[in-house]
Design an enzyme around this catalytic site. Sequence first.
Site, PDB file in Angstrom:
ATOM      1  N   GLU A 279     -24.601 -10.852 -44.977  1.00  0.00           N
ATOM      2  CA  GLU A 279     -23.769 -10.961 -43.775  1.00  0.00           C
ATOM      3  C   GLU A 279     -24.640 -10.440 -42.644  1.00  0.00           C
ATOM      4  O   GLU A 279     -25.266  -9.391 -42.787  1.00  0.00           O
ATOM      5  CB  GLU A 279     -22.494 -10.115 -43.919  1.00  0.00           C
ATOM      6  N   GLU A 284     -21.702  -6.187 -32.895  1.00  0.00           N
ATOM      7  CA  GLU A 284     -20.316  -5.721 -32.927  1.00  0.00           C
ATOM      8  C   GLU A 284     -20.253  -4.439 -32.119  1.00  0.00           C
ATOM      9  O   GLU A 284     -21.244  -3.716 -31.998  1.00  0.00           O
ATOM     10  CB  GLU A 284     -19.763  -5.552 -34.341  1.00  0.00           C
TER      11      GLU A 284
END
Length: 398
Positions: A279, A284
């Site tokens: 991933e 973020e």
Amino acid sequence: MKKLKAGLVFAAVTAALCCGKGNDADKQPLPAISIADRSMNEGNGGTTSMEFTVTLSNAYSAPVSVRYSTIDGTAKSGEDYTSVSSQLCTWQPGETQKKIAVSVVADDVKEGDDTFSVRLSSPENGTLIRQTAVGTIRNDDSKVPFTNAGYDAPTSYPGYSLAWSEEFNGSVLDDKVWSYENGDGCPTLCGWGNNELENYTSRPDNLFFQDGKMIIEARQETLGGKNYTSARIKTQGKKGFKFGRIDIRAKLPAGKGIWPALWLMPQDNVYGVWPKSGEIDLMEAIGSEPAKILGTLHYGPGPGSTNISRNYVLPAGTFNNEFHVFSMEWKQDQVKLYVDNNLFSTVSKADLGNNAYPYNETFYLIVNLAVGGNLPGSPDASTYFPQWFILDYIRWYQ
Ligand SMILES: [Ca+2]
Ligand SMILES: [Ca+2]
Ligand SMILES: [Ca+2]
């Protein structure tokens, strides 16, 4: 006639029973004073007068008065309304209803439904039974406030050519490239695996376009058993990415419990289920730390993730006050992450040790704005809603 006479007799008897030496006011109960809540549309220019009704339970033979002041809620004095401090409201004998006017700033900029309070104090010839009223300034605007200011990426890089771009300059999401992921993740992945608090929808309330940008709006509202709504979109099965350079220009939301993300998941689980096939969290942000973003590569044997997480802190300003460009430079056995072309993380195959290096495969993109969850924690009273995650473009060079 008979009835009226009886009434008069009764009044006279009552007066006679009383102390006898007082004035008229002594024979009446002190009126109870109450103020009612008020809710109205903001209006679109100048000021709007928000009038609160203040009522006496009964008329009184002497003047009744009370002081009143405003208290900020999500509406801030000077910005959203004009504060009032210890003003006097007076009822003349016989009056029962008065209006208290507060001046509201009316603009054409989208906000939440903002509230402030009016609090009564220091009653004279009265008692307070409802002391505080909430004034709600209802949003009546649709234009999200932002400018195009901030870092912008070059439109070419030596050795690369543009392979694909999403400029978000239209008015609808291109469903040949994007799919919505709606709901709360249940039943298979409730809270999307992170105890998130939002319900994702494909409503224009949660994802829309303005001035060449796509905007995801996180809202505080109850829907489907959740107290927040937002949007999450992905290119899974429609658009895959492998190697090259990806530039994403975005303006982030901020606030406790706010969690915007630009990330990639493997198209095929070549090395097995998460996190074995990797991933890539290109960007973020934890909304309570608005000058910082995280870039994280997940991998490992599972069941939890092993990861290499690094962060970038802006030298000045925050990610919610203007646009920045989040980039990934990606080649065989190496992933590099940038903010405004400042390299802050390089992960190479050797960094994963004996684990499978899963990033030499095709990945798809996910763009979402979560509310709450394991990483940012829950929103609190300081978190303003709505929040906006604004994307200008995604460009892929090869
Ligand atoms: Ca307005
Ligand atoms: Ca407004
Ligand atoms: Ca654009």
